[in-house]
Design a protein around this motif. Structure first.
Motif, short mmCIF file in Angstrom:
data_model
loop_
_atom_site.label_atom_id
_atom_site.label_comp_id
_atom_site.label_asym_id
_atom_site.label_seq_id
_atom_site.Cartn_x
_atom_site.Cartn_y
_atom_site.Cartn_z
N HIS A 98 0.83 -1.20 0.00
CA HIS A 98 0.00 0.00 0.00
C HIS A 98 0.86 1.26 0.00
O HIS A 98 0.52 2.26 -0.63
CB HIS A 98 -0.93 -0.01 1.22
N GLU A 99 1.98 1.23 0.72
CA GLU A 99 2.88 2.38 0.70
C GLU A 99 3.54 2.53 -0.66
O GLU A 99 3.93 3.65 -1.04
CB GLU A 99 3.95 2.22 1.78
N LEU A 106 4.82 5.45 -5.75
CA LEU A 106 4.62 5.55 -7.19
C LEU A 106 4.04 6.90 -7.58
O LEU A 106 4.48 7.51 -8.56
CB LEU A 106 3.69 4.42 -7.65
N ALA A 107 3.07 7.40 -6.80
CA ALA A 107 2.52 8.72 -7.08
C ALA A 107 3.57 9.81 -6.91
O ALA A 107 3.65 10.75 -7.71
CB ALA A 107 1.32 8.98 -6.16
N LEU A 108 4.41 9.68 -5.88
CA LEU A 108 5.48 10.66 -5.68
C LEU A 108 6.47 10.64 -6.83
O LEU A 108 6.89 11.71 -7.32
CB LEU A 108 6.20 10.37 -4.36
N ALA A 109 6.83 9.44 -7.30
CA ALA A 109 7.78 9.35 -8.42
C ALA A 109 7.20 9.97 -9.68
O ALA A 109 7.90 10.69 -10.42
CB ALA A 109 8.14 7.89 -8.66
N ALA A 110 5.90 9.73 -9.95
CA ALA A 110 5.27 10.33 -11.13
C ALA A 110 5.21 11.85 -11.01
O ALA A 110 5.45 12.58 -11.98
CB ALA A 110 3.86 9.75 -11.32
N GLY A 111 4.88 12.35 -9.83
CA GLY A 111 4.83 13.80 -9.63
C GLY A 111 6.20 14.46 -9.79
O GLY A 111 6.32 15.52 -10.41
N VAL A 122 4.89 13.81 1.99
CA VAL A 122 4.43 13.48 3.34
C VAL A 122 3.69 12.15 3.35
O VAL A 122 3.89 11.31 4.25
CB VAL A 122 3.52 14.62 3.86
N ARG A 123 2.86 11.92 2.32
CA ARG A 123 2.11 10.68 2.27
C ARG A 123 3.02 9.48 1.98
O ARG A 123 2.86 8.41 2.56
CB ARG A 123 1.02 10.78 1.21
N ALA A 124 3.98 9.65 1.06
CA ALA A 124 4.86 8.53 0.72
C ALA A 124 5.78 8.18 1.89
O ALA A 124 6.16 7.01 2.05
CB ALA A 124 5.68 8.88 -0.52
#
Length: 356
Positions: A55-56, A61-66, A102-104
């Motif tokens: 789940h983390e 993955l979202a952080l890497a894409a951003g 922060v979320r990652a």
């Protein structure tokens, strides 16, 4: 009075025909958004019931894409000198570097200080996005406003992060965290809709896709707010998929614009005077082609057609008078006017002029 036939009445007007390419490009972007959402939902089903590391990994993955989208947009802004692209890159950087980081990193807990820092980062990103879409694009006023918004956001986030590190057991007031959370994501929806409308009307693919991404982010957090979950709580399946879809749309927008600029630099037609890279980027950001594609219609329209209409002053790298719209040709002021007073002796045959 001339008679109007039925085919003339049913024929679309010039303004309606001008909106058709933008609507078609928007339809293609919505198809891409639906495909990204389907992939995010399938990824959620794939990791459902797995251990916490899986789940983390979605947050990572979202952080890497951003971050990838930020790097691509910053590279194009540095290559072309486009102020609008630089501000969009700053908006994506604030969102990815604060909220997604922060979320990652797993620092979020319900109503804690890190959630407050993420909301402040989102508000700063919205400020830069509004400046990129509706604010002054060129000149010292726009530059000072963008620097002020970015610097103020970084300073406030740094202060909140220092407070969270120094006082880990003292959360901020719950009403403050909840209020900023609602304001930030409601503003994300409003800014996304404004950018979507502006990009569709002006046929700017980067602004249109950025607007779609921020509107999707607002929808993701609206699902959480309507469900009654506090800020910083665990993500549900739908809102997690929507957020990952929005970040993927930002990456698609950055890759498409980057490819458009590079292809324009590589395939531009030879001209007597050299064409600056900034003109290529501004032309790429200005218009889509009439035929939409997944990569920003880089074959027909956004680069070569824009270069062809550049004035000699812009080709030489100078600033022409009246060039207040980034990515478009300068205003051309006519030298004649229907209200201009004519000379009294104009049109008379040569000879001695009358004194009357």
């Amino acid at each position: 009075m001339p008679r109007t036939t039925w085919p003339a009445i049913l024929r679309p007007s010039t303004g309606a025909r001008a909106l058709v390419p933008g609507v078609r490009a928007l339809a293609v972007d919505l198809v891409v958004l639906a495909a990204l959402f389907t992939g995010a939902v399938l990824l959620g089903f794939l990791i459902h019931g797995r251990h916490a590391v899986a789940h983390e990994a979605v947050g990572v993955l979202a952080l890497a894409a951003g971050l990838a989208a930020t790097i691509l947009l910053a590279a194009v802004a540095a290559l072309t000198g486009s102020a609008r692209t630089g501000r969009i890159a700053g908006a994506v950087a604030l969102y990815a570097g604060v909220a997604l980081l922060v979320r990652a990193a797993g620092l979020e807990d319900p109503l804690n200080t890190w959630v407050l820092a993420g909301s402040i980062g989102v508000l700063g990103a919205l400020g830069l996005l509004v400046l990129a879409v509706r604010g002054p694009v060129t000149g010292h006023a726009g530059r000072r406003a963008a620097v002020a918004v970015g610097a103020l956001t970084v300073v406030v986030v740094a202060g909140v992060a220092a407070t969270a590190v120094a006082l880990p057991g003292q959360p901020p007031p719950a009403w403050l965290v909840a209020t900023l959370d609602v304001v930030a994501w409601s503003g994300a929806g409003a800014a996304g809709i404004i950018a979507l409308g502006s990009g569709t009307r002006s046929r700017r693919a980067l602004i249109r896709r950025t607007g779609i991404a921020f509107a999707t982010l607002s929808a993701a957090h609206a699902v959480r707010i309507i469900a009654g979950r506090p800020p910083g709580s665990d993500r549900g399946a739908i809102d997690a998929a929507l957020e990952l879809t929005a970040v993927g749309m930002l990456l698609v927008a950055a890759v498409a614009f980057f490819v458009a600029v590079l292809r324009g630099l590589r395939t531009q037609t030879p001209t007597p005077a050299p064409v600056a890279a900034s003109d290529v980027g501004r032309a790429a950001d200005d218009r889509d082609a009439d035929t939409p594609s997944l990569f920003g219609t880089v074959t027909l329209g956004p680069v070569t057609d824009g270069i062809r209409v550049l004035s000699p002053a812009l080709v030489a790298g100078q600033t022409a008078e009246g060039h207040d719209r980034e990515g478009g040709p300068p205003r051309r002021f006519s030298r004649t006017s229907p209200h201009r007073r004519g000379r009294p002796d104009r049109g008379r045959p040569p000879g001695r002029r009358s004194r009357d």
